[in-house]
Design a protein around this motif. Structure first.
Motif, PDB file in Angstrom:
ATOM      1  N   ALA A 114    -118.366  12.086  36.485  1.00  0.00           N
ATOM      2  CA  ALA A 114    -117.628  11.163  35.065  1.00  0.00           C
ATOM      3  C   ALA A 114    -117.023  10.020  36.108  1.00  0.00           C
ATOM      4  O   ALA A 114    -117.358   8.728  35.524  1.00  0.00           O
ATOM      5  N   VAL A 115    -116.326  10.305  37.050  1.00  0.00           N
ATOM      6  CA  VAL A 115    -115.720   9.049  37.580  1.00  0.00           C
ATOM      7  C   VAL A 115    -116.518   8.331  38.596  1.00  0.00           C
ATOM      8  O   VAL A 115    -116.378   6.973  38.579  1.00  0.00           O
ATOM      9  N   SER A 116    -117.733   8.780  38.994  1.00  0.00           N
ATOM     10  CA  SER A 116    -118.713   8.119  39.805  1.00  0.00           C
ATOM     11  C   SER A 116    -119.485   7.079  38.748  1.00  0.00           C
ATOM     12  O   SER A 116    -119.608   6.063  39.248  1.00  0.00           O
ATOM     13  N   ARG A 117    -119.801   7.558  37.588  1.00  0.00           N
ATOM     14  CA  ARG A 117    -120.660   6.748  36.619  1.00  0.00           C
ATOM     15  C   ARG A 117    -119.873   6.050  35.578  1.00  0.00           C
ATOM     16  O   ARG A 117    -120.438   5.192  34.885  1.00  0.00           O
ATOM     17  N   PHE A 118    -118.446   6.164  35.239  1.00  0.00           N
ATOM     18  CA  PHE A 118    -117.846   5.376  34.241  1.00  0.00           C
ATOM     19  C   PHE A 118    -116.623   4.471  34.881  1.00  0.00           C
ATOM     20  O   PHE A 118    -115.850   5.137  35.064  1.00  0.00           O
ATOM     21  N   PRO A 119    -116.710   3.587  35.000  1.00  0.00           N
ATOM     22  CA  PRO A 119    -115.888   2.509  35.323  1.00  0.00           C
ATOM     23  C   PRO A 119    -114.337   2.483  34.283  1.00  0.00           C
ATOM     24  O   PRO A 119    -113.345   2.391  34.884  1.00  0.00           O
ATOM     25  N   LEU A 120    -114.673   2.724  33.186  1.00  0.00           N
ATOM     26  CA  LEU A 120    -113.687   2.566  32.172  1.00  0.00           C
ATOM     27  C   LEU A 120    -113.568   4.261  31.750  1.00  0.00           C
ATOM     28  O   LEU A 120    -114.569   4.603  30.760  1.00  0.00           O
ATOM     29  N   ILE A 121    -112.320   4.899  31.827  1.00  0.00           N
ATOM     30  CA  ILE A 121    -112.186   6.388  31.366  1.00  0.00           C
ATOM     31  C   ILE A 121    -111.101   6.470  30.490  1.00  0.00           C
ATOM     32  O   ILE A 121    -109.995   5.857  30.951  1.00  0.00           O
ATOM     33  N   PHE A 122    -110.954   6.813  29.234  1.00  0.00           N
ATOM     34  CA  PHE A 122    -110.028   7.320  28.535  1.00  0.00           C
ATOM     35  C   PHE A 122    -109.750   8.771  28.365  1.00  0.00           C
ATOM     36  O   PHE A 122    -110.764   9.635  28.347  1.00  0.00           O
ATOM     37  N   SER A 123    -108.451   9.086  28.800  1.00  0.00           N
ATOM     38  CA  SER A 123    -108.326  10.312  28.940  1.00  0.00           C
ATOM     39  C   SER A 123    -107.149  10.993  28.131  1.00  0.00           C
ATOM     40  O   SER A 123    -106.253  10.468  27.745  1.00  0.00           O
ATOM     41  N   THR A 124    -107.036  12.262  27.275  1.00  0.00           N
ATOM     42  CA  THR A 124    -106.177  12.968  26.627  1.00  0.00           C
ATOM     43  C   THR A 124    -105.790  14.258  27.356  1.00  0.00           C
ATOM     44  O   THR A 124    -104.998  14.910  26.909  1.00  0.00           O
ATOM     45  N   CYS A 125    -105.902  14.154  28.771  1.00  0.00           N
ATOM     46  CA  CYS A 125    -105.541  15.217  29.663  1.00  0.00           C
ATOM     47  C   CYS A 125    -104.444  14.774  30.410  1.00  0.00           C
ATOM     48  O   CYS A 125    -103.862  13.503  30.459  1.00  0.00           O
ATOM     49  N   ALA A 126    -103.153  15.783  30.567  1.00  0.00           N
ATOM     50  CA  ALA A 126    -102.080  15.445  31.200  1.00  0.00           C
ATOM     51  C   ALA A 126    -102.075  15.703  32.822  1.00  0.00           C
ATOM     52  O   ALA A 126    -101.205  15.298  33.636  1.00  0.00           O
ATOM     53  N   ASP A 127    -103.156  16.339  33.328  1.00  0.00           N
ATOM     54  CA  ASP A 127    -103.161  16.686  34.630  1.00  0.00           C
ATOM     55  C   ASP A 127    -103.771  15.231  35.346  1.00  0.00           C
ATOM     56  O   ASP A 127    -104.088  14.379  34.898  1.00  0.00           O
ATOM     57  N   GLU A 128    -103.985  15.300  36.686  1.00  0.00           N
ATOM     58  CA  GLU A 128    -104.462  14.323  37.555  1.00  0.00           C
ATOM     59  C   GLU A 128    -105.593  14.551  38.340  1.00  0.00           C
ATOM     60  O   GLU A 128    -105.927  14.177  39.393  1.00  0.00           O
ATOM     61  N   ARG A 129    -106.690  15.323  37.732  1.00  0.00           N
ATOM     62  CA  ARG A 129    -108.006  15.518  37.977  1.00  0.00           C
ATOM     63  C   ARG A 129    -108.579  14.134  38.237  1.00  0.00           C
ATOM     64  O   ARG A 129    -109.701  14.125  39.301  1.00  0.00           O
ATOM     65  N   VAL A 130    -108.503  13.305  37.433  1.00  0.00           N
ATOM     66  CA  VAL A 130    -109.304  12.024  37.350  1.00  0.00           C
ATOM     67  C   VAL A 130    -108.983  11.252  38.880  1.00  0.00           C
ATOM     68  O   VAL A 130    -109.712  10.606  39.600  1.00  0.00           O
ATOM     69  N   GLU A 131    -107.482  11.473  38.877  1.00  0.00           N
ATOM     70  CA  GLU A 131    -106.997  10.634  40.339  1.00  0.00           C
ATOM     71  C   GLU A 131    -107.517  11.321  41.643  1.00  0.00           C
ATOM     72  O   GLU A 131    -107.893  10.562  42.502  1.00  0.00           O
ATOM     73  N   ALA A 132    -107.582  12.481  41.421  1.00  0.00           N
ATOM     74  CA  ALA A 132    -108.216  13.324  42.530  1.00  0.00           C
ATOM     75  C   ALA A 132    -109.708  12.886  43.030  1.00  0.00           C
ATOM     76  O   ALA A 132    -110.120  12.874  44.074  1.00  0.00           O
ATOM     77  N   ALA A 133    -110.137  12.947  41.737  1.00  0.00           N
ATOM     78  CA  ALA A 133    -111.781  12.657  41.928  1.00  0.00           C
ATOM     79  C   ALA A 133    -112.119  11.273  42.462  1.00  0.00           C
ATOM     80  O   ALA A 133    -112.865  11.244  43.206  1.00  0.00           O
TER      81      ALA A 133
END
Length: 262
Positions: A103-122
């Motif tokens: 997801a992070v590799s393929r999408f420059p703009l991501i909207f999240s309703t999660c509260a954890d930091e998996r996107v940042e880690a990815a």
């Protein structure tokens, strides 16, 4: 599972908005052998109860309210107690899943309703620069050279930004500038929801906020629905509102996307 060609072509052209839900985190936890509760189970644990029917009233589908459960727990244990409870329950100690990395590799703009930091880690694992936009801040346009994460509900890293109860959403509605830019983004891109169930409040709230920002029913958009089956009530409810549904966990959807883009 067959990924819609409209989504594939939009990702190829850099014209697809990804809305990322809590089942991404659930999947990562399960892959790591950790427990992660279903929303309906957590609602009950926090104190939410199904409304009782009045005499003669017909039963109808009721979506368990995590927001109301959070309000009940907050009243009993305070805001700090609520945040601690949710962090312990919804922020598992695990790495980003393969689906999150895709997801992070393929999408420059991501909207999240999660509260954890998996996107940042990815993003860190992939070596991609990441800008984090909080609710209320200006949403930038997508930049192919960077990654932008728009946190619609805040994060455990910044507890003051968390959107947990009905009162939070009432007090911190999306501002005019954010609504205007969301409207433009939705109009000019294909919207793709992944990591949601069609019968959970998380998606109901998100879809409602986007519809309000757009000023009416959204244009055709797509949901990779994580639940095993979708009954006729849900199909009719969401298709009538312009949503195209197909059954897929985040891992399946992202794996198929990667294969089709290869």
């Amino acid at each position: 599972m067959s990924l819609p060609i409209e989504v594939i072509e939009a990702v190829k052209g850099g014209k697809c908005l990804l809305f990322l839900g809590s089942h991404f985190t659930m999947e990562a936890a399960e892959l790591a052998g950790l427990e992660y509760p279903e929303a309906r189970d957590l609602c009950k644990e926090l104190g939410w109860k199904k409304p009782k029917l009045a005499i003669g009233q017909k039963a109808k589908p009721v979506v368990p309210s995590l927001e109301e459960g959070c309000a009940i727990w907050e009243q009993a244990h305070g805001r700090d107690g609520l945040v601690q409870k949710l962090r312990a329950t919804l922020d598992p100690a695990c790495a980003p899943s393969p689906a999150m990395l895709t997801a992070v590799s393929r999408f420059p703009l991501i909207f999240s309703t999660c509260a954890d930091e998996r996107v940042e880690a990815a993003a860190k694992q992939l070596g991609l620069p990441l800008d984090v936009i909080e609710r209320g801040q200006k949403i930038p346009d997508a930049d192919p050279a960077r990654r932008t994460l728009v946190r619609l509900r805040g994060s455990f890293a910044r507890p003051e930004t968390l959107m947990l109860t009905p009162a939070d959403f009432q007090a911190r509605q999306l501002g005019p500038d954010q609504r205007k830019h969301l409207r433009t983004l939705i109009r000019n891109n294909v919207v793709f929801f992944v990591g949601y169930r069609a019968d959970e409040e998380e998606f109901e709230r998100l879809f409602g906020e986007l519809s309000d920002a757009y000023g009416g029913e959204l244009p055709r958009c797509h949901l990779a629905c994580t639940q095993g089956t979708i009954d006729d009530f849900l199909w009719q409810k969401w298709v009538w509102r312009g949503l195209l549904l197909f059954l897929s966990d985040p891992g399946e959807a992202m794996q198929e996307l990667e294969a089709r883009l290869a």
